[in-house]
Design a protein around this motif. Structure first.
Motif, PDB file in Angstrom:
ATOM      1  N   ILE A 137       9.369  -4.396  -1.150  1.00  0.00           N
ATOM      2  CA  ILE A 137      10.086  -5.369  -0.330  1.00  0.00           C
ATOM      3  C   ILE A 137      10.662  -6.400  -1.297  1.00  0.00           C
ATOM      4  O   ILE A 137       9.929  -7.059  -2.029  1.00  0.00           O
ATOM      5  N   ILE A 138      11.973  -6.522  -1.308  1.00  0.00           N
ATOM      6  CA  ILE A 138      12.652  -7.454  -2.205  1.00  0.00           C
ATOM      7  C   ILE A 138      13.187  -8.619  -1.385  1.00  0.00           C
ATOM      8  O   ILE A 138      13.969  -8.425  -0.452  1.00  0.00           O
ATOM      9  N   HIS A 139      12.722  -9.802  -1.731  1.00  0.00           N
ATOM     10  CA  HIS A 139      13.163 -11.020  -1.046  1.00  0.00           C
ATOM     11  C   HIS A 139      14.315 -11.630  -1.844  1.00  0.00           C
ATOM     12  O   HIS A 139      14.199 -11.839  -3.044  1.00  0.00           O
ATOM     13  N   ALA A 164       0.807  -1.219   0.000  1.00  0.00           N
ATOM     14  CA  ALA A 164       0.000   0.000   0.000  1.00  0.00           C
ATOM     15  C   ALA A 164       0.842   1.273   0.000  1.00  0.00           C
ATOM     16  O   ALA A 164       0.396   2.318  -0.466  1.00  0.00           O
ATOM     17  N   GLN A 165       2.051   1.207   0.519  1.00  0.00           N
ATOM     18  CA  GLN A 165       2.890   2.410   0.599  1.00  0.00           C
ATOM     19  C   GLN A 165       3.522   2.691  -0.757  1.00  0.00           C
ATOM     20  O   GLN A 165       4.240   1.854  -1.304  1.00  0.00           O
TER      21      GLN A 165
END
Length: 138
Positions: free
Chosen positions: A21-23, A15-16
């Motif tokens: 976020i990278i895994h 949502a941001q």
């Protein structure tokens, strides 16, 4: 086909705005855009990640060569930046990379280290033909 990475890189955008976020195989990292582009600057932007790959690969490749040749070089510093130019109606990316060796070296060694830097795997990938295949998974 044989992939280089055992586990693919996975990115998730929530949502941001722009915070990704990278895994990767050992954890996660956050990518974000700078505030001037609408992000919150919580992590490196995509260009920073791209150039970081080039810098990290160049340093690792030079270190392997220096260790193999048992050279007395204590420190290496690399800077990289990217810009675009319009040439013949096409946008062309240029990456400037500079290498600073922390120990005095002769011109022949300097040339050899530059050649090694130019041939790190990420340099070769960026200079070569890249095909990107994209699919939507449901």
């Amino acid at each position: 086909m044989k992939y280089i990475l055992e586990t693919p890189i996975k990115g998730i955008l929530g949502a941001q705005k722009y915070k990704t976020i990278i895994h990767w195989r050992n954890g996660i990292l956050i990518s974000d855009e700078p505030e001037k582009l609408g992000g919150r600057d919580l992590g490196p932007d995509p260009y920073t990640l791209l150039l970081s790959s080039l810098v990290a690969c160049t340093l690792a490749t030079l270190k392997m060569y220096i260790d193999q040749k048992q050279m007395d070089i204590s420190e290496i510093e690399i800077e990289a930046n990217i810009y675009y130019k319009i040439e013949s109606g096409e946008t062309v990316a240029y990456i400037d990379r500079s290498v600073r060796i922390g120990s005095p070296i002769d011109p022949e060694t300097n040339q050899k280290l530059l050649l090694v830097a130019e041939n790190c795997p990420i340099s070769r990938t960026l200079k070569g033909n890249i095909n990107i295949s994209t699919s939507v998974i449901k």
